[in-house]
Design a protein around this motif. Structure first.
Motif, short mmCIF file in Angstrom:
data_model
loop_
_atom_site.label_atom_id
_atom_site.label_comp_id
_atom_site.label_asym_id
_atom_site.label_seq_id
_atom_site.Cartn_x
_atom_site.Cartn_y
_atom_site.Cartn_z
N LEU A 1 0.67 -1.20 -0.04
CA LEU A 1 -0.03 -0.04 0.05
C LEU A 1 0.93 1.20 0.03
O LEU A 1 0.48 2.36 -0.57
CB LEU A 1 -1.00 -0.01 1.20
CG LEU A 1 -1.97 -1.35 1.26
CD1 LEU A 1 -2.76 -1.04 2.49
CD2 LEU A 1 -2.65 -1.17 -0.13
N LYS A 2 2.03 1.21 0.36
CA LYS A 2 2.77 2.25 0.58
C LYS A 2 3.37 2.74 -0.76
O LYS A 2 3.10 3.90 -1.19
CB LYS A 2 4.29 1.77 1.17
CG LYS A 2 5.46 3.04 1.26
CD LYS A 2 6.44 2.45 1.86
CE LYS A 2 7.16 1.25 1.49
NZ LYS A 2 7.97 1.59 0.20
N ASP A 3 3.62 1.96 -1.56
CA ASP A 3 3.92 2.18 -3.08
C ASP A 3 2.56 2.50 -3.84
O ASP A 3 2.82 2.92 -5.04
CB ASP A 3 4.70 1.25 -3.71
CG ASP A 3 6.31 0.88 -3.07
OD1 ASP A 3 6.55 1.99 -2.65
OD2 ASP A 3 6.94 0.04 -3.15
N LEU A 4 1.58 2.02 -3.36
CA LEU A 4 0.30 2.53 -4.23
C LEU A 4 0.04 4.06 -3.81
O LEU A 4 -0.47 4.87 -4.82
CB LEU A 4 -0.75 1.67 -3.64
CG LEU A 4 -1.87 1.76 -4.44
CD1 LEU A 4 -1.99 1.30 -5.86
CD2 LEU A 4 -3.25 1.03 -3.72
N VAL A 5 0.27 4.46 -2.69
CA VAL A 5 0.14 5.72 -2.08
C VAL A 5 0.96 6.80 -3.00
O VAL A 5 0.87 7.90 -3.48
CB VAL A 5 0.24 6.12 -0.73
CG1 VAL A 5 0.21 7.80 -0.40
CG2 VAL A 5 -0.88 5.38 0.06
N VAL A 6 2.33 6.33 -3.10
CA VAL A 6 3.52 6.95 -3.62
C VAL A 6 3.25 6.94 -5.23
O VAL A 6 2.50 6.14 -5.89
CB VAL A 6 4.84 6.32 -3.78
CG1 VAL A 6 5.91 7.04 -4.64
CG2 VAL A 6 5.45 6.22 -2.38
N GLY A 7 2.84 8.16 -5.78
CA GLY A 7 2.34 8.44 -7.08
C GLY A 7 0.84 8.67 -7.35
O GLY A 7 0.59 8.67 -8.60
#
Lengths: 357, 357
Positions: free
Chosen positions: B199-205
C-alpha cells in the motif's frame, strides 16, 4: 442464504476438462496431494478439489471464468517452496499451478529486459541472462527451486537484495488475469513510468489474491565485477548488529550482508558438514559479499570492511576469494531452512524483520 | 438527486476556521489565486473555494473529517511545481497545502533514514543529509523548489533515477490521512518488508487521490564517490539512442544519463546564455554523470564511456570534472522547462517516456 463458495461438481470438472484437456486437470487424491502443502510443512496441508495446469494465458482466462461463474475459490501455486502457506488451498476449490507456463520468451539486449512466463525456475532465467552477459538480480535463496512467478507473488528477497532490492525492484511489467478472466497489462519495458496508480507493484507480493500473473517483464543488470566473501564471527549479537549498520554506510559496493545466529549455524553446520570457524564461541556471524571492478579495488574494499569489523569487535575476519571456499561458506546460509526441516518437519519457519536500531 | 459534491458554505468555512485558526485558512481571491494553477500554466487555472494550511497531522485529520461530512472535494497541493496539473482543484472545494508542515523530524544514522513532513523542500533534505554524510537520492530536476511530499505524490524521477530509481525507491514509510480522517502508518525504517499488499507504494504516485501524506520516512544512501560529467553531441538521434543502451550495459557506475534534443538545447541555450559545443550540428546530446571511488577509477570509466560514444558516432566527447563546468553543462538540462515557459506560457509540457527500442 447463499454459500460463500461453491463446491467443484462433476459438471464444473467437465467444464475445466473441456477447456484445458485432460492432461491439464488433476482430480485424483494422489495427483493432488503434492499441491496440498508447501514448505510450511505437511501439518498445514489442505487438499484441493481439483488442480489445473494451464499452458498459456487463454487457459488461465478459461479457468478464471469458470471459477467466477460457479464461485469456486482459486489458489495460485508454483514451486510451493514458500514458507508462509501462500500456496495452500485453505478454502479447497481449484489450485491453479503455473508449472507448465515455463518459457523464457525473450531476452532483449536493447531494453535490457527479459520476458518470461511465471513457471520459469528462477535459476534458469539467471543462467540464460548470464549467457548473454547480464545479471538477473531478483534471485532469492530458493533460486534453484522457486519460480519467477512465485518470486513475484511473494516479492521474494534474497541475499543480493541489499544491493539490488527484492523482486519488486526487478519487475518492469506484468500481464495479469483477473478474477472473471479480464487481462491487464501493467508496466512494460520502461524504467521510469510514473503515471497512474502503481498497480504493477500492488500485484507483486499479493500472493495471487488479486489475479494470476501470466507474463513477467524483468529488468536485467550488467554483470557485477569480481567478488569476495567475508565471514566474520562476533562474540555478541550486539557487536554484529552495530557493525552491520556501519558496513552499510561505508559506501563500499556490497552484494550481500547476511546475519546468522549461533543456533542456526550450529544446526546447519551439522547438516552440511561444514564447520564455521569459532562457531562455538560466536553468538553471531556476518556473511558479506563485496564487489570490486578489479582485483585492486576489491582488495581495498575488503580491507575497509574487514578493518571496520575488527573495530567493532570481530573475533576474526575470514576472506574467501575463490569459488569453492565461497560455496562452502554460503552453503550454511542456503541450507538453514532445509536443515531445520530435517530436524523437525513440524517447525514453522518464516522471515523475521527488525529495524537496525 | 444528491449532488456529487457540496459547496463550501459559510458554515463549513467556520468549521475549518475553528479547527485550524484563521492564519491557516484562506478564502479571499488574491490569497487563493496562486493555488489555482501549477507549472502546467495559468490557462488551466481553477480557483478553489478555500485554501487550508494544516500544521500537523491532527489538522489534516480535522480537514478531512469536515470535508467528508459535507462531501467537499479536497485537492492536495505542495510547491505546485508539477507539470501535470495534479495540484489544480478541478472540482474546486478545498485546496490542502502541506507548505506549513515542513520540518525535518529526524536523521537516523543507525537505520540510515530521515523522517520528514511533506512540505520540506527536497533540497533542504539533501543538504541536511549531506551534512551528516549521506545522500538523499530522490531529488528531481525541481529539487530547489519542489517538496518531498510533492515528490512522493508524483513519484518524481530526476537525473539520478538511473542509478537510484524514482522517489518510490527511496520511500520506506508513510503516514497517510485517509478521506474521513483515519490515519494509516505504512512501512517504516526497514528495507525488506514483504508482507501484505504494497500500500505504501500505491500511495506513492497517487497524487493525493488516496489520502494526504503527513509523514515520510526516506532511505539515505552513502555519499557517492568522485564524479565527472560527459557532454556528448551526436549528429543523429538514432546514434544517441543506440549509444544509450550500450552505455547502460557497460557496468560503469552512472549517476545520470540524460538525453537532450537539439530544439530544447537551442532554446535553453539562449535562456541560460551557455552554448553547447556543436549545438547547431548535433541532433541530440547525452549528458552523462560517471561516478568513481577514486580519481583513477573515475578516469578509466570515463574513458570507457567516451570510447563507446566515439564508436557509436559521437562528434566529440567533452569531460567536465570541475564544479563550475559541470554546473554550466547541467544548467541547460535544469532550465529547459523554465526556458520553455518564458517563451510560451501556454505551452503544455510533460515527460515523454519511450522504451529504448
Amino acid at each position: 442464504m447463499t454459500r460463500e463458495y461453491g463446491a467443484v461438481t462433476r459438471e464444473i470438472l467437465d467444464e475445466l476438462l473441456s477447456a484445458l484437456g485432460k492432461n491439464r486437470v488433476l482430480s485424483d487424491h494422489d495427483g493432488m496431494e503434492p499441491y496440498s502443502w508447501d514448505e510450511t510443512g505437511k501439518n498445514f496441508a489442505v487438499l484441493p478439489e481439483v488442480v489445473v495446469k494451464p499452458g498459456n494465458t487463454e487457459d488461465v482466462r478459461a479457468v478464471m471464468r469458470i471459477a467466477q461463474k460457479h464461485r469456486i475459490p482459486v489458489t495460485a501455486s508454483a514451486a510451493r517452496s514458500g514458507v508462509a502457506g501462500g500456496a495452500i488451498p485453505l478454502r479447497r476449490g481449484i489450485v491453479l499451478t503455473t508449472e507448465k507456463m515455463n518459457r523464457i520468451l525473450e531476452v532483449d539486449p536493447v531494453n535490457r529486459t527479459a520476458t518470461v512466463e511465471p513457471g520459469v525456475i528462477t535459476n534458469d532465467l539467471c543462467k540464460v541472462a548470464a549467457e548473454k552477459g547480464y545479471l538477473y538480480a531478483g534471485s532469492p535463496m530458493s533460486t534453484f527451486t522457486s519460480t519467477v512467478g512465485g518470486n513475484v507473488a511473494t516479492n521474494a528477497g534474497g541475499a543480493k537484495g541489499i544491493r539490488y532490492g527484492s523482486t519488486r525492484a526487478h519487475v518492469l511489467g506484468l500481464e495479469v488475469v483477473l478474477p472473471g478472466g479480464d487481462v491487464l497489462s501493467l508496466g512494460g519495458k520502461i524504467r521510469k513510468g510514473t503515471w497512474g496508480y502503481d498497480l504493477k507493484d500492488l500485484v507483486v507480493g499479493s500472493e495471487g489474491t488479486l489475479g494470476i500473473v501470466t507474463k513477467i517483464v524483468v529488468n536485467l543488470e550488467p554483470m557485477p565485477g569480481r567478488t569476495a566473501d567475508l565471514l566474520v564471527p562476533f562474540r555478541t549479537i550486539g557487536e554484529a548488529v552495530a557493525a552491520t549498520s556501519k558496513i552499510l554506510a561505508l559506501g563500499v559496493s556490497l552484494l550481500s550482508c547476511e546475519y546468522l545466529d549461533q543456533p542456526s549455524v550450529l544446526l546447519t553446520s551439522r547438516y552440511v558438514k561444514y564447520v564455521y570457524p569459532f562457531q562455538d564461541e560466536a553468538e553471531a556471524f556476518l556473511l558479506i559479499q563485496v564487489e570490486g571492478k578489479d582485483e585492486e579495488t576489491l582488495e581495498r574494499d575488503c580491507d575497509k570492511v574487514g578493518n571496520l569489523c575488527y573495530d567493532e569487535g570481530a573475533i576474526e575476519v575470514f576472506v574467501a576469494d575463490n569459488r569453492s571456499d565461497s560455496a562452502d561458506i554460503w552453503s550454511v546460509r542456503q541450507n538453514y531452512a532445509e536443515a531445520l526441516r530435517v530436524k523437525d518437519p513440524y517447525f514453522v519457519s518464516g522471515d523475521v524483520l527488525v529495524p537496525l536500531s
